[in-house]
Design a protein around this motif. Structure first.
Motif, PDB file in Angstrom:
ATOM      1  N   VAL A   1       0.821  -1.212   0.000  1.00  0.00           N
ATOM      2  CA  VAL A   1       0.000   0.000   0.000  1.00  0.00           C
ATOM      3  C   VAL A   1       0.860   1.270   0.000  1.00  0.00           C
ATOM      4  CG1 VAL A   1      -1.675   1.341   1.367  1.00  0.00           C
ATOM      5  CG2 VAL A   1      -1.969  -1.136   1.103  1.00  0.00           C
ATOM      6  N   THR A   2       1.970   1.211   0.727  1.00  0.00           N
ATOM      7  CA  THR A   2       2.860   2.377   0.825  1.00  0.00           C
ATOM      8  C   THR A   2       3.942   2.382  -0.246  1.00  0.00           C
ATOM      9  OG1 THR A   2       4.253   1.227   2.443  1.00  0.00           O
ATOM     10  CG2 THR A   2       2.474   2.604   3.303  1.00  0.00           C
ATOM     11  N   GLN A   3       3.825   1.447  -1.202  1.00  0.00           N
ATOM     12  CA  GLN A   3       4.763   1.341  -2.324  1.00  0.00           C
ATOM     13  C   GLN A   3       6.195   1.094  -1.854  1.00  0.00           C
ATOM     14  OE1 GLN A   3       4.204   4.788  -4.843  1.00  0.00           O
ATOM     15  NE2 GLN A   3       2.103   4.260  -5.326  1.00  0.00           N
ATOM     16  N   LYS A   4       6.342   0.279  -0.808  1.00  0.00           N
ATOM     17  CA  LYS A   4       7.668  -0.036  -0.272  1.00  0.00           C
ATOM     18  C   LYS A   4       7.945  -1.537  -0.296  1.00  0.00           C
ATOM     19  CE  LYS A   4       7.810   4.002   2.785  1.00  0.00           C
ATOM     20  NZ  LYS A   4       7.849   4.484   4.185  1.00  0.00           N
ATOM     21  N   PHE A   5       7.161  -2.272  -1.077  1.00  0.00           N
ATOM     22  CA  PHE A   5       7.356  -3.720  -1.158  1.00  0.00           C
ATOM     23  C   PHE A   5       8.757  -4.038  -1.664  1.00  0.00           C
ATOM     24  CE2 PHE A   5       7.499  -7.723  -3.423  1.00  0.00           C
ATOM     25  CZ  PHE A   5       6.805  -8.599  -2.604  1.00  0.00           C
TER      26      PHE A   5
END
Length: 358
Positions: free
Chosen positions: A299-303
């Motif tokens: 969701v926070t684009q930190k995968f």
């Protein structure tokens, strides 16, 4: 001349109308990005495929579902979730993963190390989709890969409950019931033995495995049979790492008024009322934390791909304490917390295999 003035006036009106119209459109378009635009309205799709035992196993799968449920509550405006149950023998794991991939899910979890080969294969076919592999290890991954292996230091949590079992035992004998005999489940057993021996080097430990295939995690009848055998042989505290088979372990221990130690989830909570007083504690394996944190990273684009590890220090493993067992472990809590701190500080290095244990 008059016609020229009329034409000029009409042209001016046209310019004014066009300017107002485009200006109005510009205002509408300016609002959309602030609301996230059309892309912002599209929810991320998160899927999860359970392993055998499925939801309701009061153990590993249920812990994964708790993480999925927590993420939905927190990010419900940004994600939509779906979970699938495998067939009885789990033979369709790969097909279920592929179905979700074909349906363009953004993130797909496989619950259990048995998903390793299937996720490695499907992830290669769908490089744009991200995968969370719980307990499995795919070698050679980097941060830019689309697979994140979610791993746990089960041996550390098992060390703590092994110590708890040794301190609680009156007979000087304790038991371990494993599900599928494998290096992963042997990590539970090894940590448990190490923790018990740390407290009492002379303690006797009985170990049995339900089977060598994945259906060993859903055989409560066999779990009950092995537990009764260990109790007959003198064990008065039994720790299980056997998924849904643990339902039989708890039933057997409670029927003989002996203690059981649950696994993965806090198993005193879903236990029957007449069984709760016999759940000494549970080795918490926070699969819920791993699932939730992975979804949050999406969701926070930190995968990130690669390997994420959860141990005592990361609150990824530990032991359960609640209103039902608080008094049971009260006398030993200080010692357990001392051991926990020593593991975090590196003063105790818990073995991961039978070879290390020796």
């Amino acid at each position: 001349m008059r016609n020229m003035r009329l034409a000029a006036a009409l042209a001016l009106v046209f310019i004014l109308v066009t300017t107002v119209f485009l200006g109005g459109c510009g205002q509408k378009l300016a609002v959309a990005p602030q609301q996230g635009g059309l892309q912002g309205l599209k929810k991320l799709k998160v899927g999860l495929v359970f392993d055998v035992g499925g939801r309701g196993d009061k153990s590993f799968n249920d812990a994964a579902y708790e993480g999925l449920e927590k993420a939905e509550k927190e990010f419900g405006d940004k994600i939509e979730i779906k979970y699938l149950e495998p067939s009885a023998g789990g033979e369709n794991r790969e097909r279920l993963l592929r179905l979700m991939a074909q349906d363009k899910y953004d993130l797909i979890f496989g619950v259990g190390f048995i998903f390793t080969d299937s996720i490695a294969k499907v992830a290669k076919e769908f490089p744009q989709i991200k995968f969370g592999l719980i307990d499995g290890f795919v070698p050679g991954l980097k941060a830019e890969n689309n697979i994140s292996c979610l791993l746990f230091r089960e041996h550390e949590g098992s060390f703590l409950v092994g110590a708890a079992a040794a301190m609680q035992s009156k007979t000087g004998k304790i038991g371990f019931v494993g599900g599928m005999q494998s290096p992963l489940i042997e990590k539970f057993e090894t940590g448990y033995i190490a923790g018990a021996k740390y407290i009492n080097p002379n303690i006797g430990i009985l170990s049995d495995y339900i089977g060598t295939a994945s259906d060993a995690f859903k055989d409560p009848v066999k779990g009950k049979e092995l537990t009764l055998k260990q109790i007959k042989d003198g064990a008065d505290v039994i720790y299980h790492a056997s998924g849904a088979s643990g339902i039989g372990v708890l039933e057997a221990a409670a029927s003989q008024q002996k203690f059981v130690i649950g696994v993965d989830s806090d198993q005193s909570l879903p236990a029957k009322e007449d069984q709760r007083s016999f759940v000494l504690t549970s080795m918490l394996k926070r699969v819920d934390v791993a699932v939730y944190e992975t979804i949050r990273s999406l969701v926070t684009q930190k995968f990130q791909g690669g390997y994420q590890e959860f141990g005592v220090q990361e609150n990824g493993v530990g032991y359960a304490e609640n209103q039902y067992n608080k008094e049971l472990i009260a006398a030993n809590k200080a010692k357990l917390d001392e051991l926990k701190e020593k593991i975090i500080m590196g003063e105790i290095k818990v073995p991961t295999s039978k070879e290390d244990l020796k």
